[in-house]
Design a protein around this motif. Sequence first.
Motif, mmCIF file in Angstrom:
data_model
loop_
_atom_site.group_PDB
_atom_site.id
_atom_site.type_symbol
_atom_site.label_atom_id
_atom_site.label_comp_id
_atom_site.label_asym_id
_atom_site.label_seq_id
_atom_site.Cartn_x
_atom_site.Cartn_y
_atom_site.Cartn_z
ATOM 1 N N LEU A 15 50.873 49.189 3.705
ATOM 2 C CA LEU A 15 52.102 48.966 4.464
ATOM 3 C C LEU A 15 51.774 48.984 5.952
ATOM 4 C CD1 LEU A 15 54.544 51.360 2.548
ATOM 5 C CD2 LEU A 15 53.831 49.033 1.961
ATOM 6 N N VAL A 19 49.682 52.786 6.381
ATOM 7 C CA VAL A 19 50.068 53.564 5.199
ATOM 8 C C VAL A 19 49.551 52.860 3.950
ATOM 9 C CG1 VAL A 19 51.993 54.411 3.797
ATOM 10 C CG2 VAL A 19 52.123 54.537 6.295
ATOM 11 N N LYS A 21 49.850 52.748 0.063
ATOM 12 C CA LYS A 21 50.771 53.161 -0.992
ATOM 13 C C LYS A 21 50.065 53.042 -2.342
ATOM 14 C CE LYS A 21 55.362 51.834 -2.726
ATOM 15 N NZ LYS A 21 56.602 51.111 -2.424
ATOM 16 N N ASP A 23 51.433 54.367 -5.280
ATOM 17 C CA ASP A 23 52.461 54.901 -6.165
ATOM 18 C C ASP A 23 52.254 54.466 -7.608
ATOM 19 O OD1 ASP A 23 53.659 56.074 -4.071
ATOM 20 O OD2 ASP A 23 55.321 54.665 -3.915
ATOM 21 N N ARG B 80 61.066 61.991 -7.837
ATOM 22 C CA ARG B 80 60.766 62.641 -6.559
ATOM 23 C C ARG B 80 62.019 63.286 -5.995
ATOM 24 N NH1 ARG B 80 55.732 59.849 -3.892
ATOM 25 N NH2 ARG B 80 56.065 61.659 -2.593
ATOM 26 N N THR B 86 57.156 56.054 2.229
ATOM 27 C CA THR B 86 56.541 55.018 1.394
ATOM 28 C C THR B 86 57.395 54.675 0.183
ATOM 29 O OG1 THR B 86 55.278 56.654 0.145
ATOM 30 C CG2 THR B 86 54.216 55.708 2.080
ATOM 31 N N LEU B 87 58.508 55.366 0.032
ATOM 32 C CA LEU B 87 59.372 55.125 -1.133
ATOM 33 C C LEU B 87 60.815 55.066 -0.667
ATOM 34 C CD1 LEU B 87 58.089 57.713 -3.765
ATOM 35 C CD2 LEU B 87 58.149 55.263 -4.098
ATOM 36 N N TYR B 113 58.924 51.350 -11.841
ATOM 37 C CA TYR B 113 58.263 52.140 -12.885
ATOM 38 C C TYR B 113 59.179 52.556 -14.029
ATOM 39 C CZ TYR B 113 54.820 52.092 -9.230
ATOM 40 O OH TYR B 113 53.949 51.665 -8.265
#
Lengths: 197, 197
Positions: A15, A19, A21, A23, B80, B86-87, B113
């Motif tokens: 990103l 950053v 990511k 995930d 989370r 980042t999310l 996900y």
Amino acid sequence: MELLENEIRKNGQVLDGGVLKVDNFLNHQIDPKLMQELGNEFARLFQNTGVTKILTVETSGIAPAVFAGLELGVPVVFGRKNKSLTLQDNMYTTNVYSYTKQVSNEISISKDYLSTDDKVLLIDDFLANGQAIAGLLSLCKSAGANVVGIGIVIEKSFQKGRRWIEETGIPIESLARIASLENNEVVFVGEDTKNVE
Amino acid sequence: MELLENEIRKNGQVLDGGVLKVDNFLNHQIDPKLMQELGNEFARLFQNTGVTKILTVETSGIAPAVFAGLELGVPVVFGRKNKSLTLQDNMYTTNVYSYTKQVSNEISISKDYLSTDDKVLLIDDFLANGQAIAGLLSLCKSAGANVVGIGIVIEKSFQKGRRWIEETGIPIESLARIASLENNEVVFVGEDTKNVE
């Protein structure tokens, strides 16, 4: 660690603002088989350090730490970011600033689970500026515990954490070392034409 | 599960107000070998459900969930409690109230996900009033995912969560079922003289 580098190449997203990511397999969705491989690699790297305990911090360090603990035959303790009603007194506490989340968290660990007898392996998912590791080192110092090693899943070698840790003299091993995220592209240490080390 | 009941008898502490503290092996310090045994037991119990994904919520559900995921060959996703940089977008979100911590947390999961194709096994460390499980069920409903089972490490059978889940018809398995914590003493279901079920 080639397996991890391949996973980052395949599923990591860069990103803006440097950053990374991940995930897909580490920070939100977890790939258990990959975590086992990472844990086993940490165990291999630190098998001769006499480690008695692994210390990490919630949340994403827990999965690789638990597999390393299984292989090394030692318990894992995770620093807690919020005090709960069941954990109020008898704590070592420090503050850690997260650049990614732009918040400062108080991290605590019970005095019951860290002592002068412990030889501690620190494990965390990311190393950038080293704030989380500095916090864990501070907790170990408060407890009088001896830190025998630091294991990092993904290191951003272009940030200052690595150099700072090397100056402490504590052995550090990072399973993937990223030289650059410029132009939203992942370049690992060793792949870069100019030597960042 | 006798191994877990023995661990609770040996290392669990009952605090006033019906709080069972298992910081020694699950909620702060983690026993990796025990987590592997718990994960393997979840995998055995739900092996025929066609599970494609395990969903838990940070933090203490992660270790047993990852071992179950390893054994079942499926990824683990953890809800989370705080959104990170980042999310941010593309999330299913719900609110969960924690009686132990006396706070309401927003729990989020990325739409990447969890999908209509998923057969989800929910795993969590504790079941009391069922708030966390209700939150995870809500996220699955938002995603159109099918929940094929619920696995709990420690169930407080004297609270309302178990009965409420049974009414949904979703299969639930708890590895330790506590009938009472009265007089600061752990009594498991089956050990009590009067039948709490």
